[in-house]
Write an enzyme that holds these catalytic residues in place. Structure first.
Site, PDB file in Angstrom:
ATOM      1  N   SER A 124       0.906  -1.091   0.027  1.00 22.80           N
ATOM      2  CA  SER A 124      -0.083  -0.131  -0.030  1.00 22.80           C
ATOM      3  C   SER A 124       0.799   1.282  -0.058  1.00 22.80           C
ATOM      4  O   SER A 124       1.849   1.303   0.521  1.00 22.80           O
ATOM      5  CB  SER A 124      -0.888   0.128   1.328  1.00 22.80           C
ATOM      6  OG  SER A 124      -1.286   1.215   1.498  1.00 22.80           O
ATOM      7  N   TYR A 148      -1.593  -1.357  11.087  1.00 22.53           N
ATOM      8  CA  TYR A 148      -1.784  -1.736   9.603  1.00 22.53           C
ATOM      9  C   TYR A 148      -0.563  -1.346   8.545  1.00 22.53           C
ATOM     10  O   TYR A 148      -0.154  -2.506   7.977  1.00 22.53           O
ATOM     11  CB  TYR A 148      -2.978  -1.078   8.841  1.00 22.53           C
ATOM     12  CG  TYR A 148      -3.236  -1.397   7.438  1.00 22.53           C
ATOM     13  CD1 TYR A 148      -3.724  -2.359   6.798  1.00 22.53           C
ATOM     14  CD2 TYR A 148      -3.130  -0.255   6.427  1.00 22.53           C
ATOM     15  CE1 TYR A 148      -3.642  -2.817   5.540  1.00 22.53           C
ATOM     16  CE2 TYR A 148      -3.363  -0.691   5.322  1.00 22.53           C
ATOM     17  CZ  TYR A 148      -3.471  -1.789   4.765  1.00 22.53           C
ATOM     18  OH  TYR A 148      -3.527  -2.078   3.452  1.00 22.53           O
ATOM     19  N   LYS A 152       2.285  -3.924   6.765  1.00 21.95           N
ATOM     20  CA  LYS A 152       2.731  -4.023   5.162  1.00 21.95           C
ATOM     21  C   LYS A 152       4.228  -3.839   4.976  1.00 21.95           C
ATOM     22  O   LYS A 152       4.775  -4.285   4.213  1.00 21.95           O
ATOM     23  CB  LYS A 152       1.781  -2.865   4.508  1.00 21.95           C
ATOM     24  CG  LYS A 152       0.441  -2.820   4.223  1.00 21.95           C
ATOM     25  CD  LYS A 152       0.171  -4.347   3.360  1.00 21.95           C
ATOM     26  CE  LYS A 152      -1.353  -4.481   3.516  1.00 21.95           C
ATOM     27  NZ  LYS A 152      -1.572  -6.006   2.901  1.00 21.95           N
TER      28      LYS A 152
HETATM   29  P1  NAD Z   1     -10.776  -7.274   1.317  1.00 16.80           P
HETATM   30  O1  NAD Z   1     -10.861  -7.322   2.818  1.00 16.80           O
HETATM   31  O2  NAD Z   1     -11.891  -6.949   0.569  1.00 16.80           O
HETATM   32  O3  NAD Z   1     -10.110  -8.703   0.991  1.00 16.80           O
HETATM   33  C1  NAD Z   1      -9.056  -9.463   1.757  1.00 16.80           C
HETATM   34  C2  NAD Z   1      -9.316 -10.804   1.611  1.00 16.80           C
HETATM   35  O4  NAD Z   1      -8.696 -11.521   2.544  1.00 16.80           O
HETATM   36  C3  NAD Z   1     -10.972 -11.122   2.500  1.00 16.80           C
HETATM   37  O5  NAD Z   1     -11.591 -12.036   1.555  1.00 16.80           O
HETATM   38  C4  NAD Z   1     -10.763 -11.595   3.910  1.00 16.80           C
HETATM   39  O6  NAD Z   1     -11.900 -12.554   4.150  1.00 16.80           O
HETATM   40  C5  NAD Z   1      -9.315 -12.546   3.275  1.00 16.80           C
HETATM   41  N1  NAD Z   1      -8.618 -12.943   4.670  1.00 16.80           N
HETATM   42  C6  NAD Z   1      -8.140 -11.628   5.627  1.00 16.80           C
HETATM   43  N2  NAD Z   1      -7.258 -12.614   6.503  1.00 16.80           N
HETATM   44  C7  NAD Z   1      -7.476 -13.807   6.128  1.00 16.80           C
HETATM   45  C8  NAD Z   1      -6.729 -14.925   6.535  1.00 16.80           C
HETATM   46  N3  NAD Z   1      -5.965 -15.153   7.705  1.00 16.80           N
HETATM   47  N4  NAD Z   1      -6.851 -16.386   5.995  1.00 16.80           N
HETATM   48  C9  NAD Z   1      -7.532 -16.156   4.869  1.00 16.80           C
HETATM   49  N5  NAD Z   1      -8.085 -14.857   4.211  1.00 16.80           N
HETATM   50  C10 NAD Z   1      -8.094 -14.016   4.962  1.00 16.80           C
HETATM   51  O7  NAD Z   1      -9.456  -6.198   1.081  1.00 16.80           O
HETATM   52  P2  NAD Z   1      -9.294  -5.609  -0.243  1.00 16.80           P
HETATM   53  O8  NAD Z   1      -9.397  -4.407  -0.299  1.00 16.80           O
HETATM   54  O9  NAD Z   1      -9.467  -6.424  -1.390  1.00 16.80           O
HETATM   55  O10 NAD Z   1      -7.608  -5.721  -0.204  1.00 16.80           O
HETATM   56  C11 NAD Z   1      -6.713  -6.854  -0.752  1.00 16.80           C
HETATM   57  C12 NAD Z   1      -5.279  -6.409  -0.134  1.00 16.80           C
HETATM   58  O11 NAD Z   1      -4.882  -5.206  -0.564  1.00 16.80           O
HETATM   59  C13 NAD Z   1      -5.179  -6.306   1.233  1.00 16.80           C
HETATM   60  O12 NAD Z   1      -3.856  -7.018   1.675  1.00 16.80           O
HETATM   61  C14 NAD Z   1      -5.063  -4.985   1.638  1.00 16.80           C
HETATM   62  O13 NAD Z   1      -4.370  -4.626   2.759  1.00 16.80           O
HETATM   63  C15 NAD Z   1      -4.386  -4.391   0.448  1.00 16.80           C
HETATM   64  N6  NAD Z   1      -4.589  -2.923  -0.019  1.00 16.80           N
HETATM   65  C16 NAD Z   1      -5.981  -2.635  -0.051  1.00 16.80           C
HETATM   66  C17 NAD Z   1      -6.162  -1.201  -0.381  1.00 16.80           C
HETATM   67  C18 NAD Z   1      -7.620  -0.906  -0.522  1.00 16.80           C
HETATM   68  O14 NAD Z   1      -7.943   0.326  -0.511  1.00 16.80           O
HETATM   69  N7  NAD Z   1      -8.811  -1.673  -0.482  1.00 16.80           N
HETATM   70  C19 NAD Z   1      -5.270  -0.379  -0.387  1.00 16.80           C
HETATM   71  C20 NAD Z   1      -3.723  -0.805  -0.237  1.00 16.80           C
HETATM   72  C21 NAD Z   1      -3.897  -2.223  -0.084  1.00 16.80           C
HETATM   73  C1  UD1 Z   2      -7.074   5.056   3.663  1.00 13.38           C
HETATM   74  C2  UD1 Z   2      -5.861   4.413   4.401  1.00 13.38           C
HETATM   75  C3  UD1 Z   2      -4.883   3.858   3.875  1.00 13.38           C
HETATM   76  C4  UD1 Z   2      -5.387   2.695   3.101  1.00 13.38           C
HETATM   77  C5  UD1 Z   2      -6.472   3.270   2.418  1.00 13.38           C
HETATM   78  C6  UD1 Z   2      -7.148   2.354   1.398  1.00 13.38           C
HETATM   79  C7  UD1 Z   2      -5.936   6.046   6.656  1.00 13.38           C
HETATM   80  C8  UD1 Z   2      -5.231   7.092   7.618  1.00 13.38           C
HETATM   81  N1  UD1 Z   2      -5.383   5.526   5.500  1.00 13.38           N
HETATM   82  O1  UD1 Z   2      -6.381   5.882   2.967  1.00 13.38           O
HETATM   83  O2  UD1 Z   2      -3.846   3.232   4.912  1.00 13.38           O
HETATM   84  O3  UD1 Z   2      -4.437   2.165   2.172  1.00 13.38           O
HETATM   85  O4  UD1 Z   2      -7.499   3.964   3.166  1.00 13.38           O
HETATM   86  O5  UD1 Z   2      -8.038   1.362   2.306  1.00 13.38           O
HETATM   87  O6  UD1 Z   2      -6.845   5.529   7.109  1.00 13.38           O
HETATM   88  N2  UD1 Z   2     -12.474  11.400   3.523  1.00 13.38           N
HETATM   89  C9  UD1 Z   2     -13.589  12.248   3.926  1.00 13.38           C
HETATM   90  N3  UD1 Z   2     -14.610  11.674   4.266  1.00 13.38           N
HETATM   91  C10 UD1 Z   2     -14.946  10.221   4.447  1.00 13.38           C
HETATM   92  C11 UD1 Z   2     -13.745   9.579   4.045  1.00 13.38           C
HETATM   93  C12 UD1 Z   2     -12.716  10.055   3.656  1.00 13.38           C
HETATM   94  O7  UD1 Z   2     -13.335  13.445   3.847  1.00 13.38           O
HETATM   95  O8  UD1 Z   2     -15.966   9.979   4.857  1.00 13.38           O
HETATM   96  C13 UD1 Z   2     -11.479  11.891   3.036  1.00 13.38           C
HETATM   97  C14 UD1 Z   2      -9.938  11.724   3.841  1.00 13.38           C
HETATM   98  O9  UD1 Z   2      -9.781  12.575   4.720  1.00 13.38           O
HETATM   99  C15 UD1 Z   2      -8.832  11.873   2.720  1.00 13.38           C
HETATM  100  C16 UD1 Z   2      -9.944  11.087   1.409  1.00 13.38           C
HETATM  101  O10 UD1 Z   2     -11.007  11.264   1.769  1.00 13.38           O
HETATM  102  O11 UD1 Z   2      -8.349  12.849   2.362  1.00 13.38           O
HETATM  103  C17 UD1 Z   2      -9.426   9.613   1.042  1.00 13.38           C
HETATM  104  O12 UD1 Z   2      -9.604   8.806   2.369  1.00 13.38           O
HETATM  105  P1  UD1 Z   2      -9.853   7.212   2.267  1.00 13.38           P
HETATM  106  O13 UD1 Z   2     -10.582   6.836   1.233  1.00 13.38           O
HETATM  107  O14 UD1 Z   2      -9.965   6.872   3.710  1.00 13.38           O
HETATM  108  O15 UD1 Z   2      -8.505   6.714   2.070  1.00 13.38           O
HETATM  109  P2  UD1 Z   2      -6.897   7.338   2.526  1.00 13.38           P
HETATM  110  O16 UD1 Z   2      -7.374   7.917   3.769  1.00 13.38           O
HETATM  111  O17 UD1 Z   2      -6.082   7.838   1.556  1.00 13.38           O
END
Ligand code: NAD
Ligand code: UD1
Length: 337
Positions: A124, A148, A152
């Site tokens: 991330s 978190y 990572k």
């Molecule tokens: P998500 O929660 O939708 O998907 C993660 C999946 O992993 C889920 O289906 C959950 O049930 C499964 N899981 C968690 N722990 C487990 C375990 N111990 N054993 C088996 N399954 C397990 O999340 P996502 O948004 O699809 O994210 C996927 C990956 O990308 C994650 O590692 C997350 O940290 C990373 N990531 C997500 C974002 C985002 O904004 N969505 C941003 C940066 C990184």
């Molecule tokens: C957040 C996480 C980041 C993670 C990412 C995707 C934090 C501090 N960071 O990123 O680690 O990888 O989500 O899961 O939580 N905002 C509003 N109102 C809302 C929600 C968000 O104004 O109800 C604003 C926030 O202040 C920010 C932007 O929208 O400026 C994006 O927020 P968000 O979608 O939560 O993502 P990040 O904070 O970038």
């Protein structure tokens, strides 16, 4: 040979499965459904018309995970499984460290034992902490502000050490910026439990009438309109980056890091406007206090992914907003019937 997808039932995993199945890849999927539903996997089959093996397995269950490798010819893994809520990671740090790090240690140990030494890992942009400038390149200093993010960064380091000890490993670390949007079919998308923490799911629920009003967290950031700026990327573009990363990992060994973003930063108010333009719906919002830990600006320089993986984002911000809304109106309660 099959690719193991951990966390395949989740938001990004399910979209990536569609791209890989459509590219003719054989998949084996594990998930424990801690943050997802089996319905998403049914929908992946519905979209692609393709099948895959699925195991309801927790990565913390070493023997069950090992059995998955014994029963299948797995040569690589795309590792999505992990817990991802920043706020929850602050209140339950041990849960996050255990699930994300121990889960990855089990996975890597079993992969090594079975000679499967190719991994694409979901990292991330959070590993850049509060960046000194934007756009961010992969060589920026790394730091974290919450458990978190710490998981990572720790996993990135574990994978680097694994390759240092055994250079047959191929490690591709994808640092996602802010994934949003949904598959164009409206069959799969993001299904947050409870009140959404992230911006797009919240706006989408305001647009559909499920929530009253968006709180814009602060308008005194050092940005063009005072609201926080982020690099939003369509989840299907992000999914496609995994196919490119696996193809690359099949040809080289080593450890590579890639920013997966568009390179364009949008503020919260830019997103509200784009959402209104894409859907024709007015988004009710109010300015509130800053959310602790939020930063001014975060967006990628994605040139390395273009040069090395031949990948770049194709969808624009209106595509992302329109596809989020399409998913929401077709599935007002997410995957719940
Ligand atoms: P998500 O929660 O939708 O998907 C993660 C999946 O992993 C889920 O289906 C959950 O049930 C499964 N899981 C968690 N722990 C487990 C375990 N111990 N054993 C088996 N399954 C397990 O999340 P996502 O948004 O699809 O994210 C996927 C990956 O990308 C994650 O590692 C997350 O940290 C990373 N990531 C997500 C974002 C985002 O904004 N969505 C941003 C940066 C990184
Ligand atoms: C957040 C996480 C980041 C993670 C990412 C995707 C934090 C501090 N960071 O990123 O680690 O990888 O989500 O899961 O939580 N905002 C509003 N109102 C809302 C929600 C968000 O104004 O109800 C604003 C926030 O202040 C920010 C932007 O929208 O400026 C994006 O927020 P968000 O979608 O939560 O993502 P990040 O904070 O970038």
């Amino acid at each position: 040979m099959a690719i193991l997808i951990t966390g395949g039932a989740g938001y990004i995993g399910s979209h990536t499965m569609v791209e890989l199945l459509e590219a003719g890849r054989e998949l084996v999927v594990v998930d424990n459904f801690v943050n997802s539903k089996a319905e998403s996997l049914k929908r992946v089959k519905q979209i692609t018309g393709k099948d895959f093996k699925f195991y309801e397995v927790d990565l913390l269950d070493y023997d069950a995970l090992n059995k998955v490798f014994e029963e299948n010819d797995i040569d690589s893994c795309i590792h999505f499984a992990g817990l991802k809520a920043v706020g929850e990671s602050c209140s339950k740090p041990l849960l996050y460290y255990h699930n994300n790090i121990t889960g990855t240690l089990n996975l890597c140990d079993i992969m090594q034992k079975h000679g499967a030494k190719r991994i694409v890992f979901s990292s991330s942009a959070t590993v850049y902490g509060n960046p000194a400038s934007v756009p961010i390149t992969e060589d920026f200093p790394l730091s974290t502000t919450n458990p978190y993010g710490e998981t990572k960064l720790t996993i990135e380091r574990i994978l680097k050490d694994l390759h240092a000890a055994d250079n047959e490993w191929s490690v591709s670390i994808l640092r996602y910026f802010n994934p949003i949007g949904a598959h164009k079919s409206g069959l799969i998308g993001e299904d947050p439990q409870g009140i959404p923490n992230n911006l797009l799911p919240y706006i989408t629920q305001v647009a559909s009438g499920r929530r009253e009003c968006l709180s814009v967290f602060g308008n005194d950031y050092k940005t063009h309109d005072g609201t926080g700026v982020r690099d939003y990327i369509h989840v299907v573009d992000l999914a496609k980056a995994h196919l490119k990363a696996i193809e690359r990992a099949e040809t080289v060994t080593g450890v590579e890091h890639f920013n997966i973003g568009t390179g364009v930063g949008y503020s919260v108010l830019d997103i509200v406007k784009a959402y209104e333009k894409a859907t024709g719906i007015t988004i009710n919002y109010k300015i509130t206090a800053r959310r602790p830990g939020d930063i001014d600006e975060c967006y990628a320089n994605p040139t390395k992914a273009l040069n090395v993986l031949s990948w770049k984002a194709e969808n624009n911000i209106e595509d992302m907003c329109r596809d989020s809304y399409n998913w929401q109106i077709k599935n007002p309660n997410g995957y719940e019937a």
